[in-house]
Motif scaffolding. Structure first.
Motif, mmCIF file in Angstrom:
data_model
loop_
_atom_site.group_PDB
_atom_site.id
_atom_site.type_symbol
_atom_site.label_atom_id
_atom_site.label_comp_id
_atom_site.label_asym_id
_atom_site.label_seq_id
_atom_site.Cartn_x
_atom_site.Cartn_y
_atom_site.Cartn_z
ATOM 1 N N PHE A 137 0.820 -1.102 -0.019
ATOM 2 C CA PHE A 137 0.060 -0.086 -0.066
ATOM 3 C C PHE A 137 0.922 1.204 0.112
ATOM 4 C CE2 PHE A 137 -4.667 -0.616 1.508
ATOM 5 C CZ PHE A 137 -4.754 -1.913 0.532
ATOM 6 N N ILE A 138 1.918 1.106 0.429
ATOM 7 C CA ILE A 138 2.989 2.414 0.607
ATOM 8 C C ILE A 138 3.939 2.400 -0.503
ATOM 9 C CG2 ILE A 138 2.601 2.610 2.982
ATOM 10 C CD1 ILE A 138 5.351 0.973 3.500
ATOM 11 N N ASP A 139 3.801 1.579 -1.540
ATOM 12 C CA ASP A 139 4.783 1.519 -2.797
ATOM 13 C C ASP A 139 4.023 2.660 -3.945
ATOM 14 O OD1 ASP A 139 6.420 -0.209 -1.726
ATOM 15 O OD2 ASP A 139 5.599 -1.789 -2.895
ATOM 16 N N ASN A 140 4.925 3.215 -4.571
ATOM 17 C CA ASN A 140 4.388 4.261 -5.571
ATOM 18 C C ASN A 140 3.735 3.460 -6.658
ATOM 19 O OD1 ASN A 140 5.473 6.573 -4.098
ATOM 20 N ND2 ASN A 140 7.486 6.220 -5.213
ATOM 21 N N ALA A 141 4.249 2.306 -6.878
ATOM 22 C CA ALA A 141 3.572 1.509 -8.007
ATOM 23 C C ALA A 141 2.088 0.658 -7.501
ATOM 24 C CB ALA A 141 4.746 0.316 -8.175
ATOM 25 N N PHE A 142 1.762 1.041 -6.243
ATOM 26 C CA PHE A 142 0.514 0.577 -5.776
ATOM 27 C C PHE A 142 -0.788 1.175 -6.701
ATOM 28 C CE2 PHE A 142 -3.468 0.004 -3.355
ATOM 29 C CZ PHE A 142 -3.539 -1.241 -3.448
ATOM 30 N N LYS A 143 -1.507 0.354 -7.193
ATOM 31 C CA LYS A 143 -2.610 1.035 -7.901
ATOM 32 C C LYS A 143 -4.081 0.922 -7.088
ATOM 33 C CE LYS A 143 -0.485 0.526 -12.466
ATOM 34 N NZ LYS A 143 -0.687 0.040 -13.811
ATOM 35 N N TYR A 144 -4.840 1.920 -6.835
ATOM 36 C CA TYR A 144 -6.121 1.698 -6.062
ATOM 37 C C TYR A 144 -7.049 1.066 -6.664
ATOM 38 C CZ TYR A 144 -10.138 3.397 -3.841
ATOM 39 O OH TYR A 144 -11.459 3.397 -3.356
ATOM 40 N N ASP A 145 -7.016 0.940 -7.964
ATOM 41 C CA ASP A 145 -8.198 0.101 -8.738
ATOM 42 C C ASP A 145 -7.783 -1.416 -8.607
ATOM 43 O OD1 ASP A 145 -9.491 2.449 -9.283
ATOM 44 O OD2 ASP A 145 -8.475 2.577 -11.596
ATOM 45 N N SER A 146 -6.661 -1.835 -8.234
ATOM 46 C CA SER A 146 -6.316 -3.186 -8.230
ATOM 47 C C SER A 146 -6.887 -3.818 -6.977
ATOM 48 C CB SER A 146 -4.651 -3.162 -8.188
ATOM 49 O OG SER A 146 -4.379 -2.970 -6.996
ATOM 50 N N ILE A 147 -7.425 -3.024 -6.051
ATOM 51 C CA ILE A 147 -7.787 -3.596 -4.827
ATOM 52 C C ILE A 147 -9.223 -4.234 -5.434
ATOM 53 C CG2 ILE A 147 -9.140 -3.204 -2.552
ATOM 54 C CD1 ILE A 147 -7.334 -0.798 -2.370
ATOM 55 N N ASN A 148 -10.139 -3.687 -5.848
ATOM 56 C CA ASN A 148 -11.442 -4.440 -6.239
ATOM 57 C C ASN A 148 -11.495 -5.213 -7.480
ATOM 58 O OD1 ASN A 148 -14.447 -4.400 -6.491
ATOM 59 N ND2 ASN A 148 -14.123 -3.808 -8.337
ATOM 60 N N HIS A 149 -10.375 -5.176 -8.200
ATOM 61 C CA HIS A 149 -10.034 -5.949 -9.562
ATOM 62 C C HIS A 149 -9.698 -7.262 -8.575
ATOM 63 C CE1 HIS A 149 -7.575 -7.842 -12.702
ATOM 64 N NE2 HIS A 149 -8.605 -7.380 -13.499
ATOM 65 N N GLU A 150 -8.739 -7.295 -7.916
ATOM 66 C CA GLU A 150 -8.096 -8.540 -7.154
ATOM 67 C C GLU A 150 -9.248 -9.502 -6.319
ATOM 68 O OE1 GLU A 150 -3.882 -9.696 -5.580
ATOM 69 O OE2 GLU A 150 -4.607 -7.703 -5.283
ATOM 70 N N ILE A 151 -9.925 -8.653 -5.558
ATOM 71 C CA ILE A 151 -10.992 -9.114 -4.704
ATOM 72 C C ILE A 151 -11.947 -9.819 -5.669
ATOM 73 C CG2 ILE A 151 -12.936 -8.699 -3.060
ATOM 74 C CD1 ILE A 151 -11.111 -6.286 -2.094
ATOM 75 N N MET A 152 -12.515 -9.281 -6.568
ATOM 76 C CA MET A 152 -13.703 -9.738 -7.510
ATOM 77 C C MET A 152 -13.045 -11.246 -8.137
ATOM 78 S SD MET A 152 -16.442 -9.050 -8.538
ATOM 79 C CE MET A 152 -17.673 -10.231 -9.795
ATOM 80 N N ILE A 153 -11.796 -10.917 -8.721
ATOM 81 C CA ILE A 153 -11.216 -12.343 -9.389
ATOM 82 C C ILE A 153 -11.061 -13.474 -8.281
ATOM 83 C CG2 ILE A 153 -9.422 -13.548 -10.727
ATOM 84 C CD1 ILE A 153 -9.286 -10.842 -12.111
ATOM 85 N N ASN A 154 -10.485 -13.288 -7.443
ATOM 86 C CA ASN A 154 -10.062 -14.175 -6.373
ATOM 87 C C ASN A 154 -10.977 -14.678 -5.458
ATOM 88 O OD1 ASN A 154 -7.643 -13.422 -7.493
ATOM 89 N ND2 ASN A 154 -6.661 -12.953 -5.810
#
Length: 243
Positions: free
Chosen positions: A93-110
């Protein structure tokens, strides 16, 4: 369970462990593969005669519902559902490379798509013959690592969902199973870790557990992790923190 002349649905079956399971099972069974990558689906259907493909983005609920409808309208009976598809993002969460949109994307698929697809295909799995639902999980469901917090959380949720669903279906024809994997050589794990299990070996062990109706199947180093969590949980968590 006798895995012969069965109709088997596999998500994420165009690469990695999913592809190896399709390759291993297709000669004696009818395989239905759900995947996002249309080009890989076309190649898969050309490679194997007994494979039927459906394109769907499992990060989108409407596509999960649509593909489930297409399958149940065409096939009244399914013998096995293997929930294999997953994604993992490693930035913290504290990396510059972290993408906010990835949260929902990952939860949805997994997680969310698994719950929804399982529910929507349940009528086709409910019949007088033995059927099975198999969740492909990871040792990270038992103890998380520092990176991939969302991935670890979804796999932990999947573990609890699987156990609860098993309770719900214990008096039915459906066996609810789970395979916990160690680090496996796939596109997802490229560049991470050493001495990884091959996807081919992992798929054969998974299917062996399916045949033997192993409800909680610890594969490879997960056996040791489970033991450490019982005997010295602090050590196990310290190891997994750096995993």
């Amino acid at each position: 369970m006798n895995i012969n002349k069965k109709r088997i649905v596999i998500t994420g079956g165009t690469s990695g462990i999913g592809y190896q399971m399709v390759k291993y099972l297709q000669s004696n069974n009818e395989i239905i593969v759900i995947s996002k990558n249309e080009n890989r689906l076309v190649a898969l259907s050309k490679e194997f005669e007994n494979v039927i493909t459906y394109q769907a983005d499992l990060s989108k609920l409407e596509e999960v519902e649509s593909v489930a409808k297409l399958i149940t309208e065409r096939f009244q009976k399914i013998d096995v559902l293997i929930n294999n598809a997953a994604v993992q993002y490693t930035p913290t969460f504290i990396d510059n490379a972290f993408k906010y949109d990835s949260i929902n994307h990952e939860i949805m698929i997994n997680f969310t798509s698994i719950c929804c697809l399982t529910y929507l295909l349940l009528p086709a799995l409910t019949h007088q013959n033995k059927a099975a639902i198999l969740m492909i999980n990871t040792g990270l469901a038992l103890a998380p690592k520092t990176t991939s917090a969302i991935y670890c959380a979804t796999k932990s949720a999947l573990n609890n969902f699987t156990q609860s669903l098993r309770y719900q279906l214990e008096n039915s024809n459906i066996s609810v199973q789970q395979a916990f994997l160690e680090l496996v050589e796939t596109g997802m794990t490229a560049g991470r870790g050493n001495n990884k299990m091959s996807a081919e070996e992992a798929s054969k062990i998974i299917i062996k557990g399916l045949k033997e109706d192993v409800l909680e199947h610890d594969i490879g180093k997960v056996k040791l992790l489970r033991l450490l969590l019982r005997l010295v949980p602090s050590v196990a968590k310290k190891i997994m923190k750096k995993y």
